[in-house]
Each structure stands twice: as C-alpha cells, then as structure tokens.
Design an enzyme around this catalytic site. Structure first.
Site, PDB file in Angstrom:
ATOM      1  CG  HIS A 100      -0.211  -0.291   0.307  1.00 34.41           C
ATOM      2  ND1 HIS A 100       0.661  -1.415   0.389  1.00 34.41           N
ATOM      3  CD2 HIS A 100       0.387   0.542  -0.448  1.00 34.41           C
ATOM      4  CE1 HIS A 100       1.590  -1.477  -0.521  1.00 34.41           C
ATOM      5  NE2 HIS A 100       1.434  -0.278  -1.007  1.00 34.41           N
ATOM      6  CG  HIS A 105       2.539  -2.551  -7.268  1.00 32.68           C
ATOM      7  ND1 HIS A 105       3.814  -3.190  -7.707  1.00 32.68           N
ATOM      8  CD2 HIS A 105       3.142  -1.630  -6.355  1.00 32.68           C
ATOM      9  CE1 HIS A 105       4.653  -2.885  -6.985  1.00 32.68           C
ATOM     10  NE2 HIS A 105       4.296  -1.614  -6.331  1.00 32.68           N
TER      11      HIS A 105
END
Length: 260
Positions: free
Chosen positions: A20, A63
């Site tokens: 991740h 992100h």
C-alpha cells in the site's frame, strides 16, 4: 470478462501482497520511488498506488487531491504543471509520474487507484504500451473514473485485456446479491471486473466471510482486503481464502504468506 486466473496480472496464483503506497519509512515517503523500492526489496511483486492528474495532463502518483497533508501546501495537484509538482520536496524525494514508476520497476505489477476525475484516463493510457497493460489493475471507488480509465487503456492496448476491480456502485449491488445468494444478480454486478477490494468490516458490518469468498471465486473474481497491518489479521483472512492483502507492512505480510 475473462476470469482472474486466466490473466497474466494474476499469475501465479495468490495469495498476493499489495504494498500500500509502497513500504514507507523515514527516508521513503509514501508513493515515492524510494517507498516502492523498499517494497520491491522486501519481496513485494505488487505495488498499490494512487493517480492524480496534473494541469498539463501527466498521471502522477500521489494520494491526496492537494499537497496540504504531505507538505502543508494547500494547492491542488490538478492546478499545477508537472514541473511545479516535481519541484516539491517530499522529505528528500519527489512526486513520481506513473511512467517513471513503470520504468523503474519493470518486474512489478501495479494496483492503480484513480483518484482524479476521468481526465486522468488518457494521461495514464498515453504512457502504457500494450505489454504494460498486463502489469496494471485499475481501481476506483468512482465508477466514472474506473470505466473511463479501463476504456482508455483498452483503446491504447488494442486486444489486451484490461484488469479492474469493482467500484463502490458495483459493490452496492454485488454485496446484497451475495448476502441473499442471488447468483445471477451477483454475476451481472461484477461482469466487468476481476476483483473486489474491500475492508473486512465497514461501519461495524462484516463484509468479508468464507461464504462471500467462495461465491466470488465461483465467478472467477478475486477478493482483496484493505488495509491489513496486523499479522494475526493477515493469517486469519488468508485462512478464509482471500486472494490479496493490501497492507502498509508488506514485509510482515510476505512473512505471513511464506509461513503458511
């Protein structure tokens, strides 16, 4: 849609560890080439990351919509050109483009979460040759983004199969169908994807169960669970038959998988 186990992205068979945003650390901020390098060095074959689109049309791996959380700078990525974005210091590293990450890690496969609006679709597709499509799974909570990028990649890749996971709208149809064992409705809800990516629980309601995993496997659909950082949780979920763990600690997850 072809089942997951017939496509190169999913070979060899899992379980898969999806790093991740890489394997972040003090000298390797999330979603940077340094974080991806740490994940690859730990043994991760799959890198989970996020795509934003710059004002001049480049897909960059970041992100948040703005720079505020990472740098204190409130400006949105979408209002900056690539040259401006890449001048920003992320603690000794910088925001990479998707093209740079693909080139830097030629053996890695990417789980690409589309955070920008569909305008990011041609930006991502433009840097993918047909053989690179086999290295990318497209995902987004937003169905417009997921379908736009899948369509753009499909056009760029010709006959290559574009792999994607279910959007939130798909899951809102699929999960009730699974709960009530409506096999036909479940199959129709997930006809365009090869995976679902979900938390184990959402607002106290369990999503991932052995029954759900078995139902989706019967349709050729993989189950990936996020974000799992505790080794005991990892082992328990793998025992349920899940195919992938999205984790901030790919080093721990790889050890759990190796111990099975």
């Amino acid at each position: 849609m072809l089942p997951a186990d017939s496509l190169p992205y999913f070979a060899p068979a899992g379980p898969r560890v999806l790093a991740h945003r890489g394997l972040a650390g003090p000298d390797a901020p999330e979603n940077t080439l340094a974080a991806f390098a740490r994940a690859v060095e730990a043994g991760a074959a799959y890198l989970e990351t996020d795509a934003q689109c710059t004002r001049d049309g480049y897909a960059v791996l970041f992100h948040d919509a703005s720079l505020r959380r990472a740098t204190g700078d409130p400006r949105p990525i979408a209002e900056l050109d690539l040259s401006e974005v890449q001048r920003i210091d992320l603690g000794g590293d910088r925001v990479p483009t998707f093209a740079e990450a693909l080139a830097a890690f030629p053996d890695a496969r990417f789980n690409l979460d589309i955070k920008a609006m569909p305008a990011a679709a041609p930006a991502a597709a433009a840097i993918l040759e047909a053989d690179a499509v086999d290295r990318v799974l497209v995902t987004s909570f937003d169905e417009g983004r997921r379908s736009a990028i899948a369509s753009a990649l499909g056009s760029a890749a010709g006959s290559a199969q574009v792999v994607s996971s279910a959007s939130a709208a798909m899951l809102l149809r699929a999960l009730p169908a699974a709960a009530f064992r409506l096999t036909g409705s479940l199959a129709r809800s997930l006809a365009e994807v090869q995976a679902i990516q979900v938390p184990e629980r959402f607002r106290g309601v369990r999503i991932v169960s052995r029954r759900l995993v078995d139902q989706l496997h019967s349709l050729g659909v993989e189950v990936h669970v996020w974000t799992v950082n505790d080794p005991q949780d990892m082992a328990r979920l793998l025992a349920l038959g899940v195919d992938g763990l999205v984790t901030d600690r790919c080093d721990l997850a790889l050890a759990v998988v190796a111990s099975r």
